[in-house]
Design an enzyme around this catalytic site. Structure first.
Site, PDB file in Angstrom:
ATOM      1  N   ARG A 138       3.185  70.412  80.726  1.00  0.00           N
ATOM      2  CA  ARG A 138       3.998  70.614  79.514  1.00  0.00           C
ATOM      3  C   ARG A 138       3.128  70.945  78.311  1.00  0.00           C
ATOM      4  NH1 ARG A 138       6.596  65.095  79.651  1.00  0.00           N
ATOM      5  NH2 ARG A 138       7.629  65.574  77.685  1.00  0.00           N
ATOM      6  N   ARG A 166       5.280  56.211  77.386  1.00  0.00           N
ATOM      7  CA  ARG A 166       6.733  56.394  77.371  1.00  0.00           C
ATOM      8  C   ARG A 166       7.291  56.465  78.793  1.00  0.00           C
ATOM      9  NH1 ARG A 166       9.326  61.488  74.344  1.00  0.00           N
ATOM     10  NH2 ARG A 166       8.830  62.572  76.271  1.00  0.00           N
ATOM     11  N   ARG A 226      11.357  58.750  82.710  1.00  0.00           N
ATOM     12  CA  ARG A 226      11.635  60.191  82.707  1.00  0.00           C
ATOM     13  C   ARG A 226      10.801  60.909  83.747  1.00  0.00           C
ATOM     14  NH1 ARG A 226      12.030  62.870  76.753  1.00  0.00           N
ATOM     15  NH2 ARG A 226      10.977  64.536  77.876  1.00  0.00           N
ATOM     16  N   LYS A 252       9.359  63.833  67.681  1.00  0.00           N
ATOM     17  CA  LYS A 252      10.531  64.555  67.166  1.00  0.00           C
ATOM     18  C   LYS A 252      11.790  63.675  67.235  1.00  0.00           C
ATOM     19  CE  LYS A 252      10.016  68.156  69.988  1.00  0.00           C
ATOM     20  NZ  LYS A 252       8.745  67.993  70.735  1.00  0.00           N
ATOM     21  N   ARG A 292      11.644  76.933  71.312  1.00  0.00           N
ATOM     22  CA  ARG A 292      10.359  76.661  71.957  1.00  0.00           C
ATOM     23  C   ARG A 292       9.625  77.952  72.312  1.00  0.00           C
ATOM     24  NH1 ARG A 292      11.846  71.182  73.707  1.00  0.00           N
ATOM     25  NH2 ARG A 292      10.051  70.148  74.598  1.00  0.00           N
TER      26      ARG A 292
HETATM   27  P1  ATP Z   1       9.558  64.938  72.328  1.00  0.00           P
HETATM   28  O1  ATP Z   1       8.946  63.812  73.054  1.00  0.00           O
HETATM   29  O2  ATP Z   1       8.738  65.317  71.123  1.00  0.00           O
HETATM   30  O3  ATP Z   1      10.976  64.692  71.984  1.00  0.00           O
HETATM   31  P2  ATP Z   1       9.568  66.441  74.852  1.00  0.00           P
HETATM   32  O4  ATP Z   1       8.947  67.750  75.152  1.00  0.00           O
HETATM   33  O5  ATP Z   1       8.990  65.263  75.524  1.00  0.00           O
HETATM   34  O6  ATP Z   1       9.555  66.247  73.276  1.00  0.00           O
HETATM   35  P3  ATP Z   1      12.335  67.265  75.214  1.00  0.00           P
HETATM   36  O7  ATP Z   1      12.390  68.013  73.945  1.00  0.00           O
HETATM   37  O8  ATP Z   1      13.328  66.220  75.428  1.00  0.00           O
HETATM   38  O9  ATP Z   1      11.013  66.428  75.395  1.00  0.00           O
HETATM   39  O10 ATP Z   1      12.375  68.357  76.407  1.00  0.00           O
HETATM   40  C1  ATP Z   1      12.258  67.993  77.748  1.00  0.00           C
HETATM   41  C2  ATP Z   1      12.274  69.227  78.631  1.00  0.00           C
HETATM   42  O11 ATP Z   1      13.534  69.923  78.504  1.00  0.00           O
HETATM   43  C3  ATP Z   1      11.231  70.304  78.326  1.00  0.00           C
HETATM   44  O12 ATP Z   1       9.980  70.029  78.906  1.00  0.00           O
HETATM   45  C4  ATP Z   1      11.910  71.559  78.930  1.00  0.00           C
HETATM   46  O13 ATP Z   1      11.774  71.619  80.320  1.00  0.00           O
HETATM   47  C5  ATP Z   1      13.376  71.348  78.613  1.00  0.00           C
HETATM   48  N1  ATP Z   1      13.720  71.967  77.307  1.00  0.00           N
HETATM   49  C6  ATP Z   1      14.088  71.299  76.179  1.00  0.00           C
HETATM   50  N2  ATP Z   1      14.296  72.178  75.165  1.00  0.00           N
HETATM   51  C7  ATP Z   1      14.048  73.412  75.655  1.00  0.00           C
HETATM   52  C8  ATP Z   1      14.044  74.731  75.107  1.00  0.00           C
HETATM   53  N3  ATP Z   1      14.333  74.951  73.824  1.00  0.00           N
HETATM   54  N4  ATP Z   1      13.735  75.776  75.921  1.00  0.00           N
HETATM   55  C9  ATP Z   1      13.452  75.573  77.196  1.00  0.00           C
HETATM   56  N5  ATP Z   1      13.403  74.382  77.772  1.00  0.00           N
HETATM   57  C10 ATP Z   1      13.693  73.286  77.033  1.00  0.00           C
HETATM   58 MG    MG Z   2      12.708  64.379  72.487  1.00  0.00          MG
END
Ligand code: ATP
Ligand code: MG
Length: 193
Positions: free
Chosen positions: A146, A129, A135, A14, A90
């Site tokens: 997750r 990553r 992270r 994303k 989400r």
């Molecule tokens: P990507 O790698 O595709 O960008 P990702 O899941 O690794 O996605 P982020 O979108 O950056 O990473 O989200 C990291 C964390 O932040 C999530 O696991 C969650 O705990 C929190 N978070 C982010 N967006 C939301 C949301 N809309 N609702 C609740 N928690 C969220």
């Molecule tokens: Mg992201």
């Protein structure tokens, strides 16, 4: 003016595709993950709360997350010219809240771009990553958590947005440019309308 949701599991690309969408369409990017990580980095009260959920691989509670998003939009007037929502919504309640929020701003969501990638590949990408990014949530145990949360709480949105006619299925594996070309083939006609 268009508003897009970039949808997909953790590690589906994303963030990477958002950058290309910003370049091509000049949209304002809102990554809720980035917004939360900024709060954590600044050591704010909100950051402390967010850190607990994120490090455990859990979602921030809906009501809090929706408040944070609304505040972010209201403090960025550029959002009026069109937004890429990355990592939001989400959950179904978040999607309902977004719909109401868009109506409040006399706006709407035009399409949901769904990046589809198999769990095995996601796991591999996120572990890789984690080594570079440091992270706190990119370690095998938290990644598994997750992905579970994604399947139980977030994936139902695919059906939700398919029913509403917004969902666009994108094959999220392959080269970054191949994937972006497929996304563009869905977004171009919306922009031209
Ligand atoms: P990507 O790698 O595709 O960008 P990702 O899941 O690794 O996605 P982020 O979108 O950056 O990473 O989200 C990291 C964390 O932040 C999530 O696991 C969650 O705990 C929190 N978070 C982010 N967006 C939301 C949301 N809309 N609702 C609740 N928690 C969220
Ligand atoms: Mg992201």
């Amino acid at each position: 003016m268009i508003n897009l949701i970039l949808f997909g599991p953790p590690g589906s690309g994303k963030g990477t595709q958002s950058e290309k969408l910003i370049d091509k369409y000049g949209l304002f990017h809102i990554s809720t993950g980035d917004v939360l990580r900024k709060q954590i980095a600044e050591g704010t009260e909100l950051g402390k709360i967010a850190d607990k959920y994120i490090s455990a691989g859990q979602l921030i509670p809906d009501e809090l997350m929706v408040d944070i998003l609304r505040h972010h939009i209201e403090s960025h007037p550029e959002a009026k010219n069109g937004v890429i929502f990355d990592g939001f919504p989400r959950t179904i309640p978040q999607a309902e809240a977004l719909k109401n929020m868009m109506e409040d701003f006399s706006s709407e969501i035009h399409a949901v771009i769904g990046l589809e990638v198999e769990d095995d590949e996601l796991m591999e990408r996120l572990i890789k990553r984690g080594i570079d990014s440091g992270r706190s949530d990119d370690n095998p145990e938290t990644i598994r958590k997750r992905l579970d949360v994604y399947h139980s709480s977030t994936q139902p949105l695919k059906e939700y947005y398919t029913k509403s006619g917004h969902y666009r299925k994108i094959k999220g594996s392959g080269s970054v440019n191949e994937i972006f070309n497929e996304i563009s083939s869905h977004v171009d006609p919306i922009v031209k309308k």
